[in-house]
Every structure is written in C-alpha cells, then in structure tokens.
Design an enzyme around this catalytic site. Structure first.
Site, short mmCIF file in Angstrom:
data_model
loop_
_atom_site.label_atom_id
_atom_site.label_comp_id
_atom_site.label_asym_id
_atom_site.label_seq_id
_atom_site.Cartn_x
_atom_site.Cartn_y
_atom_site.Cartn_z
N GLU A 257 42.15 57.06 20.56
CA GLU A 257 43.81 57.15 20.33
C GLU A 257 44.22 55.80 19.87
O GLU A 257 44.44 55.43 20.70
CB GLU A 257 44.25 58.36 21.09
CG GLU A 257 43.75 59.37 20.88
CD GLU A 257 43.80 60.59 20.19
OE1 GLU A 257 44.57 60.08 19.08
OE2 GLU A 257 42.91 61.43 20.55
N CYS A 296 53.61 58.07 20.95
CA CYS A 296 52.20 57.92 19.68
C CYS A 296 52.31 58.72 18.67
O CYS A 296 51.91 58.11 17.53
CB CYS A 296 51.09 58.02 20.10
SG CYS A 296 50.21 58.96 21.57
P1 NAP Z 1 46.90 48.01 25.17
O1 NAP Z 1 47.22 46.70 25.92
O2 NAP Z 1 45.90 48.19 24.85
O3 NAP Z 1 46.66 49.06 26.79
C1 NAP Z 1 45.96 50.14 26.79
C2 NAP Z 1 45.66 50.65 27.82
O4 NAP Z 1 43.87 49.49 28.13
C3 NAP Z 1 45.67 50.40 29.62
O5 NAP Z 1 45.40 51.05 30.07
C4 NAP Z 1 45.12 48.42 29.31
O6 NAP Z 1 45.26 48.02 31.50
C5 NAP Z 1 44.10 48.77 28.76
N1 NAP Z 1 43.65 47.48 29.09
C6 NAP Z 1 43.90 46.12 28.63
N2 NAP Z 1 42.67 45.54 28.20
C7 NAP Z 1 41.64 45.92 27.82
C8 NAP Z 1 40.08 45.68 27.99
N3 NAP Z 1 39.81 45.45 27.52
N4 NAP Z 1 39.37 46.37 28.38
C9 NAP Z 1 39.79 48.14 29.35
N5 NAP Z 1 40.63 48.07 29.06
C10 NAP Z 1 42.11 47.05 28.72
O7 NAP Z 1 48.32 49.40 24.85
P2 NAP Z 1 49.67 49.75 25.98
O8 NAP Z 1 49.92 48.46 26.26
O9 NAP Z 1 49.10 50.86 25.99
O10 NAP Z 1 50.18 49.58 24.64
C11 NAP Z 1 50.37 48.89 23.63
C12 NAP Z 1 50.96 49.41 22.36
O11 NAP Z 1 49.68 50.84 22.02
C13 NAP Z 1 51.82 50.24 22.72
O12 NAP Z 1 52.62 49.11 21.70
C14 NAP Z 1 51.43 51.56 20.49
O13 NAP Z 1 51.34 49.96 19.40
C15 NAP Z 1 50.01 51.28 21.07
N6 NAP Z 1 50.36 52.34 22.00
C16 NAP Z 1 49.41 53.50 21.10
C17 NAP Z 1 49.36 54.74 21.54
C18 NAP Z 1 49.19 56.38 20.66
O14 NAP Z 1 47.90 57.24 21.50
N7 NAP Z 1 48.90 55.55 19.19
C19 NAP Z 1 49.86 54.96 22.94
C20 NAP Z 1 50.29 54.35 23.52
C21 NAP Z 1 50.72 52.82 23.04
P3 NAP Z 1 46.51 46.84 31.42
O15 NAP Z 1 48.00 48.22 31.44
O16 NAP Z 1 46.13 47.51 33.00
O17 NAP Z 1 46.49 46.57 30.59
#
Ligand code: NAP
Length: 518
Positions: A257, A296
């Site tokens: 997602e 989201c």
């Molecule tokens: P993210 O940086 O992609 O992180 C999501 C999850 O992935 C977190 O638990 C993160 O852990 C983990 N993660 C980070 N790097 C990873 C890697 N290399 N391997 C495995 N897991 C990893 O997203 P976010 O910080 O939650 O949100 C950033 C952006 O995502 C938002 O600004 C938005 O655009 C988008 N978003 C989309 C949805 C949706 O459902 N469509 C929902 C929320 C957010 P850590 O927190 O420990 O880094």
C-alpha cells in the site's frame, strides 16, 4: 533519558542494548520513549513464530481463532483511555482523529472476530465445488485454501499505529498465521502498547503475536518462502521491498500500500447551493483536516465542472477558515499536528512543488496556532490550491502532499473529468457526488479499473454514508498502479493473502471425506 520500549519476539520481552531512537511529542517537542531493535536474533524470533505460533494457531478452527480475536477486542477496549493518551502525545491528534485510528482498529478486529464465527469449526476453506476431470465423474478436482505455514511480517506506516496493526492482524490471525509487526518508528509506542496489553492478557498462544520496534534492518532477510510481507508507506520504500531477494528470489508474497492521489468528483449538472454540491464541500473539508490530512485515503484532487470552480473555491475556503489548528489538548482545536517536523518539512516542500503550477485559494499559513509554538510544533493550517488549466497541470496528479492540502481542478465534461482522475495512475479511492443515479453508476464503472474503491455520495445516502476516507472492513482497501497494487480487507477476501490455494484431484470418495473436514 526516557525508557526504551522492549520488543516482544521469540515469546519473550527483549530490549536492544543501545541507547535507542527517541520518539517525540510533535506539538510540545518533548521526548517520550525510545525504541531499539538492534541485537535481536531475528532468525530465531521468526522461527519461533513460524514453528510455535503457527502450529498453535493452525490447530484451532476459524471459530476458535475468531474467539481469540474477540478476546483481544475486550482487552483493547479495556485499555482505550491509555491509547488515547499515547495518541495525543505521540501523534499530536485531537480526540476525534485518534478515534479514527484506535476505535477503527477495534471495530475492524471485531469484524474479523465475527467472521470467524460464520466460518465455523473447520480448519480449511473449500473454494468452489468439485469439477469433473475425466469422462467418469468419479475423478474430480476440488480447490481448497489452507493457512500458509509461515509468518506474516507487517511493515507499517506512521499514520495508523493502531488500525494499521489490527486491520492486518485480524485477517492474519483468523487465517491461522502468526504476526510480527514492525511499526514506523515515529509512532511505534501505540502499536507496542497494544501488543503488550494483548500479550500480558495471554490472549494468543506463544509466538502468535510479536512486535519489533526500531530499525527495519534484517527483517526482510529473515523471511522464508511461505512467509508473507505486508507493507504500508512510501513508494520509495515499497520498491526496496519489491526488489528484496526475499520477494524477488524466495517468492515471499508481498502486499503493498503506497502513495495515492485520491479524488473527489462532482458530477455535471450540480448546482451551487444544491445538495450534491454541499455534500462535496463538506467531505473535502473533512478529508483535508481529519488527522491533518495524513490519511492514505484523503482527498488530494477535487474535480468540479468549470462553471462551478469559483463557487466551490469560495464554499470550501469559507469552511476551512473556521478550522482551528494547534495543541490537541485544547478543546477548541479542530486539527492537531503532523507526526513530526520532518513531515512538516515534507509538506512544505510538496506545497512549494504544487504551487509552481497552482494558485493558492486558501492559505494554511493564515491560521494562527492555538496553544502551540510554531517554532516547535509540527502544526500546519489547511491549504486549498487551484489549477486553471487542468490539461497543462501535471504535478497535481503526481505529487502526494501527505498533509492538509488539496487542489481544485475544473473540468469540461464527464469524459474529461474521468481522464483527469485516471492521470493519478491508480488510487485507493475516488468519491463521486451527484443526484443523477444513473450517471453515478456509469461513472463508477468507468473508474472502477483504476480505483480500489468508489465511494458514491448521492442525497439519499447523505445521512448514512461512511465517509470517503474511512476504510470499512467489509470493503476492499488498496488500489492499482501508484497505490501499490495491493488488496486488504474486503471481508472474507482478506483471508486469501494468508492462505495457499491448492487443487486436490481425487476420487469423489476422497473429496467427500475432505468435505467432512471443512
Ligand atoms: P516509509 O518511510 O516508507 O516507512 C514505512 C515503513 O517502512 C516504516 O515502518 C519504516 O520504518 C519502514 N522502512 C523504512 N525503510 C525500510 C527498508 N529499507 N526496509 C524495510 N522497511 C523500511 O513511509 P512513512 O515514513 O511511514 O511515510 C512516508 C510517506 O509514505 C508519507 O509521506 C506518504 O507519502 C506515504 N504514506 C502512504 C500511506 C499509504 O497507505 N498509501 C500511508 C502512510 C504513508 P522506520 O519508520 O523505522 O523508518
């Protein structure tokens, strides 16, 4: 230094040896707790979940597993007040926004508890009826689904620490698959606390539910072929998951997602001041401001007939003007903060990018903060943008600003509007507003292949519809293309991800025996 939250893995609480990463109050700036996942034996923890948790869950029937979910619901309900306190402190959300996460989680888990009861005392799901394979009807094929013999790893986003856990864990545990959740670090506290309460109440068998808080390092490496991974977050991290050897080489099933540029579309024929018009305005304002637009599913693009552009601009702006922003502990505040200063910077950057081809209709910076220091708090007022030439603008269809921001876009005809919605390259949800029920049905079908969900708001359902952005467990969540291509929820459909389907080709007598098993 604040305390470090322990992880629960291999059936025991384990703390990392390091100082940990701090979690903050995004309004006051105070450090709250720390997380540390370093030094954990992930391989042993995953093996324990697979072997102990998986075996114990698979020994139960769907009805028995549903009963465990119902017991978890009771534990979560008993501890609701603590969850609200954590959400206020760590997510900066007002009470009604925390409810979307916390009560949404409990409601969704309750839905899967009840589903378990309807599936009954069986340990496999028969898929369709037997089909004859040979001339003689004795030899037939029956498809069955049984729980995958692995773990379900959830890598979750920061915006739904409660719902993000239980909307996935409900279907997984009901399916008989043990869960390991890795919450986003920024808001890991609420997830960890909910797991802690359920573990301490002894609801699930050992190994069925684990939590790892902190770095994601090594988690994907620990996955084996019958495991599954469900990811929610940014498109960048999604591509790391998709290309990881666990998925690319070991065939670990992945559900993604990611970003989504969801739309609201007011159909042609609406009148300013008419009911459909008002329903659109109300929903757009709600979607922009609930959880400060950090959903989201939130509306990012608003499509209106060109002749209603001015009227829509004025009506939405007038409502946004009344939104108070600031400290969620102040009862006059409608909208709390973003999750942290990094997201505040990301929202500002996204806005700057959109403003290169859009005008500001309502400026969020005009909202003075209530009980919050602008140099500390991650608060931002709601901003409505507008583009004049819908065909020339491209960023509005490309840049997801994860905050209280939406862009108004004028269209010429319904065909034009549908083309513009599709320029989002696949979304979680589009909502339609109008009074012509046939036109609404036609637009729904036209859009269905590029959306996970179409939310149709006509005057007859005005008082009962469940909201554009609210994800109901009975309906599908997920979307094609940019939205990640994933599917979650949708009632019993969610169980498919956690089961393996096989065709059993056998004598009818064998298939009759199988029928008695499930
Ligand atoms: P993210 O940086 O992609 O992180 C999501 C999850 O992935 C977190 O638990 C993160 O852990 C983990 N993660 C980070 N790097 C990873 C890697 N290399 N391997 C495995 N897991 C990893 O997203 P976010 O910080 O939650 O949100 C950033 C952006 O995502 C938002 O600004 C938005 O655009 C988008 N978003 C989309 C949805 C949706 O459902 N469509 C929902 C929320 C957010 P850590 O927190 O420990 O880094």
């Amino acid at each position: 230094m604040t305390s470090v939250l322990p992880n629960f893995l291999a059936g025991r609480w384990q703390s990392g040896p390091g100082a940990g990463t701090p979690l903050f109050d995004p309004v006051l700036g105070d450090e709250l707790v720390r997380v540390d996942a370093s030094g954990l034996d992930l391989e042993a923890g995953f093996a324990f979940a697979r072997d102990e948790g998986g075996a114990a869950l698979r020994a139960l029937t769907y009805r028995q597993r549903g009963q465990l979910l119902a017991n978890a619901v009771k534990v979560l309900q008993a501890n609701r007040d603590a969850y609200y306190e954590i959400a206020t402190a760590n997510s900066g959300t007002v009470k009604s926004d925390s409810a979307v996460d916390i009560d949404g989680a409990i409601f969704t888990l309750g839905h899967y508890a009840k589903l378990g009861d309807t599936l009954g005392d069986t340990r496999l799901l028969r898929d369709g009826e037997p089909v004859r394979l040979a001339k003689d009807p004795l030899f037939q094929s029956q498809h069955v689904s049984t729980p995958t013999r692995g773990v379900a790893l959830f890598i979750n986003a920061f915006n739904f620490p409660a719902w993000g856990l239980w909307e996935k864990a409900g279907p997984a545990l009901l399916s008989g698959v043990p869960v390991i959740v890795k919450p986003a670090t920024a808001t890991a506290w609420l997830t960890q606390r909910m797991v802690r309460d359920v573990v301490e109440a002894g609801v699930f068998p050992p190994g069925a539910l684990s939590v790892v808080c902190g770095s994601s390092a090594g988690l994907m490496d620990a996955l084996e072929p019958f495991d599954v991974v469900s990811f929610t977050g940014s498109a960048e991290t999604a591509s790391v998951i998709r290309t990881h050897p666990a998925v690319a080489h070991r065939s670990v099933r992945a559900n993604i997602e990611a970003d989504s540029l969801n739309s609201a579309l007011l159909l042609p024929g609406a009148q300013p001041g008419g009911e459909a018009f008002h329903l659109l305005v109300r929903e757009v304002v709600r979607e922009m401001t609930v959880k400060s637009g950090q959903k989201c599913t939130a509306i990012r693009r608003v499509f209106v007939p060109a002749e209603l552009f001015e009227a829509a601009s004025e009506a939405i702006s007038a409502k946004l003007q009344g939104i108070t922003v600031g400290n969620p502990r102040n009862e006059t505040v409608h909208m709390g903060s973003l999750v942290n200063r990094a997201q505040l910077d990301a929202v500002k950057d996204g806005l700057a990018s959109l403003r290169e081809e859009a005008d500001v209709i309502h400026d969020g910076t005009t909202h003075a903060l209530v009980d919050a220091d602008a140099s500390v708090a991650a608060c931002v007022g709601p901003t409505l943008l507008g583009v004049v030439d819908a065909d020339k603008a491209s960023r509005v269809h490309d840049v997801e600003v994860f905050g209280p921001v939406a862009t108004l876009v004028p269209y010429r005809s319904i065909e034009h509007a549908i083309t513009l919605v599709r320029r989002g390259q696949g979304s979680l949800v589009t909502s339609l507003y109008g009074a012509d029920l046939v036109a609404l049905a036609e637009a729904s079908v036209d859009l269905a292949s590029t959306q996970g969900r179409i939310h149709v708001i006509s005057p007859d359902v005005a008082s009962m519809h469940t909201g554009h952005g609210n994800v109901m467990p009975m309906s599908l969540h997920g979307g094609p293309g940019r939205a990640g291509g994933g599917e979650e929820l949708g009632g019993h459909r969610a169980l498919g991800f956690y089961h393996r389907r096989a065709a059993i080709q056998a004598s009818q007598t064998v298939l009759d025996a199988l029928r008695r098993l499930g």
